[in-house]
Enzyme design. Sequence first.
Site, short mmCIF file in Angstrom:
data_model
loop_
_atom_site.label_atom_id
_atom_site.label_comp_id
_atom_site.label_asym_id
_atom_site.label_seq_id
_atom_site.Cartn_x
_atom_site.Cartn_y
_atom_site.Cartn_z
CG ASP A 36 -1.44 1.24 0.84
OD1 ASP A 36 -1.12 2.47 2.43
OD2 ASP A 36 -2.51 1.37 0.39
CG HIS A 118 3.79 17.20 -16.20
ND1 HIS A 118 3.88 18.77 -15.21
CD2 HIS A 118 2.62 16.93 -16.72
CE1 HIS A 118 2.77 19.46 -15.76
NE2 HIS A 118 1.68 17.69 -16.35
CD GLU A 164 2.76 17.86 -20.04
OE1 GLU A 164 2.55 19.43 -19.28
OE2 GLU A 164 1.71 17.66 -20.37
CD GLU A 165 1.09 21.94 -17.95
OE1 GLU A 165 0.76 22.14 -18.86
OE2 GLU A 165 0.97 21.73 -16.99
#
Length: 432
Positions: A36, A118, A164-165
Amino acid sequence: MRTRTTLAAAAALALGLGLGAPAVQAAPPAVAAAPDIPLANVKAHLTQLQQIANANGGNRAHGRAGYKASLDYVKGKLDAAGFTTSVQQFTSSGATGYNLIADWPGGDTSQTVMTGAHLDSVTAGPGINDDGSGTAGVLEAALAVSRAQLKPDKHLRFGWFGAEELGLVGSKYYVNSLSTADRGKISAYLNFDMIGSPNPGYFVYDDDPALEKVFKDYFATLSIPTEIETEGDGRSDHAPFKNAGIRVGGLFSGADYTKTSAQAQKWGGTAGRAFDACYHSSCDTSTNINDTALDHNSDAIAYALWQLSTGTTTPPTGDVYENTTDVTIPDSPGAAVTSSVSVTGRTGNAPSALKVGVDIVHTYSGDLVVDLIGPSGKAYRLHNSSSDSTPNINTTYTVNASTETANGTWKLKVQDKGPQDTGYINSWKLTF
Ligand code: DTR
Ligand code: CA
Ligand code: ZN
Ligand code: ZN
């Protein structure tokens, strides 16, 4: 179309209704249970990312101090946990960008399972859901590998990509920096971009059926229905990997699209409201997280890592790539259906005599139009509709696919052009 009452038709119909004996599946290899992932640990990383943004102009964007501070935080945790880390530099929009790559020592490097997110936010805010949630979930799954001192059959690599943006800049730079041989060693890339949306959905990438199944199987253990991610392929860091012929998968909890009533019915939350109303906004802070979604998705990352790091993913003997999942073919005038196989690890183009084995159960084969769709999107006609009343299609076609790259997603496309008579794709395969 014409419904015959022959024994064969009745048998085919029974099979078509799934009344036939299920295919005998080999038992999957026994896999140690994934641990977990403690939600508190994931949230602690988000708190750190929030504090980093607070101390650096309110964001963690490419080219800003908050981005490099985010990278240094994640790298420090990984170095302390025994990972081999490296920082890859690139330039974008006049600023230096960085990718963080971390390898867990051991495992067969020719079968590398890579997991990523990202690390950058937009300039408007701290990006705690987009994509602090993926960053923290992947980080904590990596730390769980270290805590377990996992000895995987396959090599595990983790990546946190920059810019990434700005258009998947960091992940494109990473994939482009790999040799063709090294790309062929990545047997799967798992992407996690927004996994804690405040009004969450449970979306699974459907780019690769086997990887999709891993996540769907996990959520089935929680009795949580999933949907396939349809906001548009190519909208996150898995796209450069997929474009290079690497199998991709991942999870997504939703962005600016609006949750429907049906989705609210099955997932809870608020219909008529965006999955993340703070998408790309200053309010994407540490309060912009649904803990349950973040917890389930983080646990799903660990589940997938434990599942995929065991066994081998080298192509089956004889270079056969097969999909045995039944796909119902809607009766005319229904839409065409497809079944995919993902080919990876090969070099060059497909052969001029590619064998395409098709097994379709249907009560009237003349209803069916069947095409092979290559990775380029080109269709190769295998079977035309006709007045042929013979049931079923179970044959091997030979296709000149020499203009297609061998690696990539191949699809079998089937459409029923004649009303009445029904069936399903039982299985199909490519033999190189
Ligand atoms: N482009 C991502 C958010 C995003 C939008 N649609 C999807 C689908 C799958 C993953 C991510 C996304 C971003 O803004 O970072
Ligand atoms: Ca958990
Ligand atoms: Zn974004
Ligand atoms: Zn994102």
